[in-house]
Scaffold this motif. Structure first.
Motif, PDB file in Angstrom:
ATOM      1  N   ALA A  64     -11.690  -0.004   9.332  1.00 10.12           N
ATOM      2  CA  ALA A  64     -11.123  -0.620   8.131  1.00 10.12           C
ATOM      3  C   ALA A  64     -11.822  -0.108   6.876  1.00 10.12           C
ATOM      4  O   ALA A  64     -11.175   0.172   5.857  1.00 10.12           O
ATOM      5  N   ILE A  65     -13.141   0.035   6.941  1.00  7.11           N
ATOM      6  CA  ILE A  65     -13.885   0.595   5.807  1.00  7.11           C
ATOM      7  C   ILE A  65     -13.475   2.043   5.571  1.00  7.11           C
ATOM      8  O   ILE A  65     -13.284   2.472   4.428  1.00  7.11           O
ATOM      9  N   MET A  66     -13.304   2.798   6.641  1.00  7.28           N
ATOM     10  CA  MET A  66     -12.873   4.192   6.515  1.00  7.28           C
ATOM     11  C   MET A  66     -11.487   4.294   5.899  1.00  7.28           C
ATOM     12  O   MET A  66     -11.209   5.194   5.104  1.00  7.28           O
ATOM     13  N   THR A  67     -10.606   3.365   6.253  1.00 11.07           N
ATOM     14  CA  THR A  67      -9.274   3.333   5.647  1.00 11.07           C
ATOM     15  C   THR A  67      -9.381   3.101   4.148  1.00 11.07           C
ATOM     16  O   THR A  67      -8.707   3.770   3.357  1.00 11.07           O
ATOM     17  N   GLY A  68     -10.236   2.179   3.740  1.00 13.16           N
ATOM     18  CA  GLY A  68     -10.442   1.920   2.314  1.00 13.16           C
ATOM     19  C   GLY A  68     -11.009   3.125   1.589  1.00 13.16           C
ATOM     20  O   GLY A  68     -10.602   3.431   0.462  1.00 13.16           O
ATOM     21  N   VAL A  69     -11.938   3.826   2.222  1.00 14.56           N
ATOM     22  CA  VAL A  69     -12.513   5.027   1.615  1.00 14.56           C
ATOM     23  C   VAL A  69     -11.444   6.111   1.455  1.00 14.56           C
ATOM     24  O   VAL A  69     -11.369   6.788   0.411  1.00 14.56           O
ATOM     25  N   LEU A  70     -10.601   6.288   2.475  1.00 14.15           N
ATOM     26  CA  LEU A  70      -9.531   7.285   2.376  1.00 14.15           C
ATOM     27  C   LEU A  70      -8.528   6.925   1.284  1.00 14.15           C
ATOM     28  O   LEU A  70      -8.074   7.796   0.543  1.00 14.15           O
ATOM     29  N   TYR A  71      -8.176   5.644   1.177  1.00 18.12           N
ATOM     30  CA  TYR A  71      -7.284   5.208   0.111  1.00 18.12           C
ATOM     31  C   TYR A  71      -7.903   5.486  -1.257  1.00 18.12           C
ATOM     32  O   TYR A  71      -7.237   6.003  -2.160  1.00 18.12           O
ATOM     33  N   ALA A  72      -9.173   5.122  -1.432  1.00 18.23           N
ATOM     34  CA  ALA A  72      -9.835   5.314  -2.725  1.00 18.23           C
ATOM     35  C   ALA A  72      -9.922   6.794  -3.094  1.00 18.23           C
ATOM     36  O   ALA A  72      -9.625   7.181  -4.230  1.00 18.23           O
TER      37      ALA A  72
END
Length: 117
Positions: A6-14
């Motif tokens: 989930a954190i990795m998804t947020g980093v990719l989105y950002a």
């Protein structure tokens, strides 16, 4: 494990949104690719993570029993990968042609090319 993904998804989105907001067309395409990978990871997480339980019905059974991996998000991700590859290929060819004609990849400069024929 799901928290890390989930954190990795947020980093990719950002990172994807940051690159989309840049002035270069190349960075725009890279941002779209990264954002697409974030979306694929999000869809994968929505299906849930289940280890060693494929969605296969045993020979002596009539239906699935217990917790198993959902195949629908995985199929959606495969479809999204194919579609994003086509989009990326088209965008790369389009950017190459625009750079060849206008000698720039700056988006602000591309908006001011009305007098160029």
């Amino acid at each position: 494990m799901e928290i890390l993904l989930a954190i990795m998804t947020g980093v990719l989105y950002a990172a994807g949104i940051y690159l989309i907001l840049r002035r270069s067309l190349v960075k725009l395409i890279i941002g779209i690719v990264i954002l697409g990978n974030g979306v694929n990871l999000l869809i994968f997480l929505m299906g849930g993570l289940v280890k060693e339980r494929p969605p296969l019905i045993p020979e002596d059974g009539k239906m699935l029993e217990g917790v198993f991996a959902d195949p629908v998000p995985q199929a959606l991700i495969l479809t999204a990968i194919v579609i994003s590859f086509g989009l990326q290929s088209f965008a790369i060819v389009l950017i190459k042609r625009a750079y060849k004609v206008l000698k720039t990849d700056d988006i602000d400069t591309l908006n001011k090319t009305d007098d160029i024929t």
